[in-house]
Design a protein around this motif. Structure first.
Motif, PDB file in Angstrom:
ATOM      1  N   SER A 183       0.818  -1.215   0.000  1.00  0.00           N
ATOM      2  CA  SER A 183       0.000   0.000   0.000  1.00  0.00           C
ATOM      3  C   SER A 183       0.850   1.262   0.000  1.00  0.00           C
ATOM      4  O   SER A 183       0.317   2.368  -0.127  1.00  0.00           O
ATOM      5  CB  SER A 183      -0.911   0.012   1.234  1.00  0.00           C
ATOM      6  OG  SER A 183      -0.136  -0.053   2.431  1.00  0.00           O
ATOM      7  N   ALA A 184       2.175   1.104   0.156  1.00  0.00           N
ATOM      8  CA  ALA A 184       3.080   2.253   0.189  1.00  0.00           C
ATOM      9  C   ALA A 184       4.470   1.794  -0.233  1.00  0.00           C
ATOM     10  O   ALA A 184       4.771   0.592  -0.245  1.00  0.00           O
ATOM     11  CB  ALA A 184       3.122   2.883   1.583  1.00  0.00           C
ATOM     12  N   ALA A 204       4.077   4.249  -8.996  1.00  0.00           N
ATOM     13  CA  ALA A 204       3.555   3.817  -7.696  1.00  0.00           C
ATOM     14  C   ALA A 204       2.328   4.634  -7.307  1.00  0.00           C
ATOM     15  O   ALA A 204       1.308   4.093  -6.861  1.00  0.00           O
ATOM     16  CB  ALA A 204       4.646   3.935  -6.632  1.00  0.00           C
ATOM     17  N   ARG A 205       2.430   5.921  -7.489  1.00  0.00           N
ATOM     18  CA  ARG A 205       1.302   6.787  -7.126  1.00  0.00           C
ATOM     19  C   ARG A 205       0.102   6.519  -8.023  1.00  0.00           C
ATOM     20  O   ARG A 205      -1.051   6.524  -7.564  1.00  0.00           O
ATOM     21  CB  ARG A 205       1.723   8.246  -7.224  1.00  0.00           C
ATOM     22  CG  ARG A 205       0.885   9.164  -6.355  1.00  0.00           C
ATOM     23  CD  ARG A 205       1.392  10.577  -6.384  1.00  0.00           C
ATOM     24  NE  ARG A 205       0.776  11.391  -5.367  1.00  0.00           N
ATOM     25  CZ  ARG A 205       0.804  12.702  -5.352  1.00  0.00           C
ATOM     26  NH1 ARG A 205       1.427  13.364  -6.311  1.00  0.00           N
ATOM     27  NH2 ARG A 205       0.231  13.381  -4.384  1.00  0.00           N
ATOM     28  N   GLY A 206       0.365   6.270  -9.304  1.00  0.00           N
ATOM     29  CA  GLY A 206      -0.722   5.960 -10.221  1.00  0.00           C
ATOM     30  C   GLY A 206      -1.422   4.655  -9.877  1.00  0.00           C
ATOM     31  O   GLY A 206      -2.614   4.493 -10.156  1.00  0.00           O
ATOM     32  N   THR A 210       0.964   4.805  -1.567  1.00  0.00           N
ATOM     33  CA  THR A 210       1.424   6.038  -0.931  1.00  0.00           C
ATOM     34  C   THR A 210       2.930   6.142  -1.143  1.00  0.00           C
ATOM     35  O   THR A 210       3.676   5.222  -0.819  1.00  0.00           O
ATOM     36  CB  THR A 210       1.118   6.033   0.576  1.00  0.00           C
ATOM     37  OG1 THR A 210      -0.297   5.937   0.764  1.00  0.00           O
ATOM     38  CG2 THR A 210       1.631   7.307   1.244  1.00  0.00           C
ATOM     39  N   THR A 211       3.381   7.257  -1.693  1.00  0.00           N
ATOM     40  CA  THR A 211       4.807   7.430  -1.974  1.00  0.00           C
ATOM     41  C   THR A 211       5.446   8.278  -0.881  1.00  0.00           C
ATOM     42  O   THR A 211       5.121   9.444  -0.710  1.00  0.00           O
ATOM     43  CB  THR A 211       5.021   8.107  -3.340  1.00  0.00           C
ATOM     44  OG1 THR A 211       4.281   9.334  -3.387  1.00  0.00           O
ATOM     45  CG2 THR A 211       4.554   7.202  -4.466  1.00  0.00           C
ATOM     46  N   VAL A 212       6.357   7.643  -0.146  1.00  0.00           N
ATOM     47  CA  VAL A 212       7.156   8.340   0.865  1.00  0.00           C
ATOM     48  C   VAL A 212       8.531   8.564   0.249  1.00  0.00           C
ATOM     49  O   VAL A 212       9.202   7.611  -0.160  1.00  0.00           O
ATOM     50  CB  VAL A 212       7.272   7.525   2.163  1.00  0.00           C
ATOM     51  CG1 VAL A 212       8.161   8.258   3.167  1.00  0.00           C
ATOM     52  CG2 VAL A 212       5.890   7.266   2.746  1.00  0.00           C
ATOM     53  N   ASP A 227       3.638  11.757  -1.862  1.00  0.00           N
ATOM     54  CA  ASP A 227       2.548  11.927  -0.899  1.00  0.00           C
ATOM     55  C   ASP A 227       3.105  12.436   0.424  1.00  0.00           C
ATOM     56  O   ASP A 227       2.477  13.257   1.091  1.00  0.00           O
ATOM     57  CB  ASP A 227       1.812  10.604  -0.688  1.00  0.00           C
ATOM     58  CG  ASP A 227       1.035  10.181  -1.919  1.00  0.00           C
ATOM     59  OD1 ASP A 227       0.194  10.975  -2.383  1.00  0.00           O
ATOM     60  OD2 ASP A 227       1.276   9.076  -2.432  1.00  0.00           O
ATOM     61  N   VAL A 228       4.275  11.924   0.784  1.00  0.00           N
ATOM     62  CA  VAL A 228       4.957  12.392   1.992  1.00  0.00           C
ATOM     63  C   VAL A 228       6.410  12.655   1.616  1.00  0.00           C
ATOM     64  O   VAL A 228       7.112  11.751   1.154  1.00  0.00           O
ATOM     65  CB  VAL A 228       4.898  11.364   3.138  1.00  0.00           C
ATOM     66  CG1 VAL A 228       5.556  11.943   4.397  1.00  0.00           C
ATOM     67  CG2 VAL A 228       3.469  10.935   3.425  1.00  0.00           C
TER      68      VAL A 228
END
Length: 281
Positions: A183-184, A204-206, A210-212, A227-228
């Motif tokens: 999920s991330a 990944a975002r598409g 969640t992209t950290v 995202d973060v």
């Protein structure tokens, strides 16, 4: 200004601009050429620094000058200031910069101290990464070692940690993480920013992950794709970037993730410790 102050002037100027490794190499060599460097041509400097003449010219513009003549005029003004006028040339032309240089340590100390500013975004990163299984970590080129570093220790405390450091398979890696239920994902994206990292991040975002992202500045060109975003400045006072603050941030992030499930973490660490006698010398 004495010779040491003249060297500090050039070093401080270089630290305020993003320079390539070859440009930093020139600066390092120039630091060993004061005061002569202010009166040398681009050809002479290129020979002593072991680079091409156009590389020397590009250094001047990278430092904010309109061209090499303007840069050399600034150098002369520094060297010919009253406190240095008449002094003999003490550095040997072409000599390497002594290591370590205190300003590099000072910069890294400042970078590490500045990590307190990520406190606002750290909880969101911890929540996202603690909740994902598997946990995918991406770091390409200069960031590959950082991804491996994080992954090496993360595997001791967390289940299902995967690391990708191959630019050619980064997109496939992200797709597989998504298909396996992630999920991330965590991305190390430091200069020079590899196109493969940004591509994998956007994929990944598409896909809904969640992209950290750990980057060196909040103004990174891909900041909106994170995202973060966790910012850890890199040191730029040496030929290559130094990553002290990034390492501190990475291991602090891992510590916080592991703390979300202390029972699991303790169990996994004890299992790891049981194996230590098999490999420790």
């Amino acid at each position: 200004m004495d010779i040491g102050q003249a060297e500090d002037w050039l070093l401080d100027l270089a630290r305020r601009h993003r320079l390539s490794p070859s440009q930093r190499q020139i600066v390092q060599r120039m630091l060993g050429m004061f005061p002569d460097v202010a009166f040398l041509s681009t050809i002479e400097i290129s020979k002593r620094a072991g680079v091409s003449q156009p590389t020397v010219t590009r250094l001047a513009t990278a430092l904010g000058f309109t061209g090499y003549p303007e840069f050399r005029a600034a150098l002369r003004e520094v060297v010919l200031s009253p406190s240095t006028a008449g002094r003999a040339a003490v550095p040997v032309p072409g000599a390497r910069l002594p290591f370590p240089r205190h300003s590099a340590f000072d910069q890294e100390s400042s970078n590490v101290a500045g990590l307190t500013r990520v406190a606002r975004t750290m909880p969101a990163a911890v929540d996202a990464l603690a909740a994902t299984a598997p946990l995918g970590v991406v770091g390409l080129r200069a960031s590959a070692a950082l991804a491996d570093y994080f992954g090496y220790f993360a595997r001791r405390a967390l289940p299902a940690v995967r690391v990708c450091t191959d630019a050619g398979s980064a997109d496939d890696f992200v797709l597989h993480m998504h298909q396996e239920g992630a999920s991330a994902a965590l991305f190390f994206a430091l200069p020079r920013y590899p196109a493969g990292t940004v591509s994998a991040m956007r994929l990944a975002r598409g896909l809904g992950l969640t992209t950290v992202v750990i980057a060196d500045t909040a103004l990174a060109p891909f900041a909106d794709d994170a995202d973060v975003l966790l910012v850890a400045p890199v040191g730029t006072g040496l030929i290559f970037d130094s990553h002290a603050a990034v390492v501190v941030l990475a291991i602090s992030l891992l510590d916080a993730i592991a703390a979300t499930d202390p029972g699991r973490t303790q169990e996994r660490l004890e299992a790891h410790e049981a194996l230590v006698d098999r490999w420790v010398y």
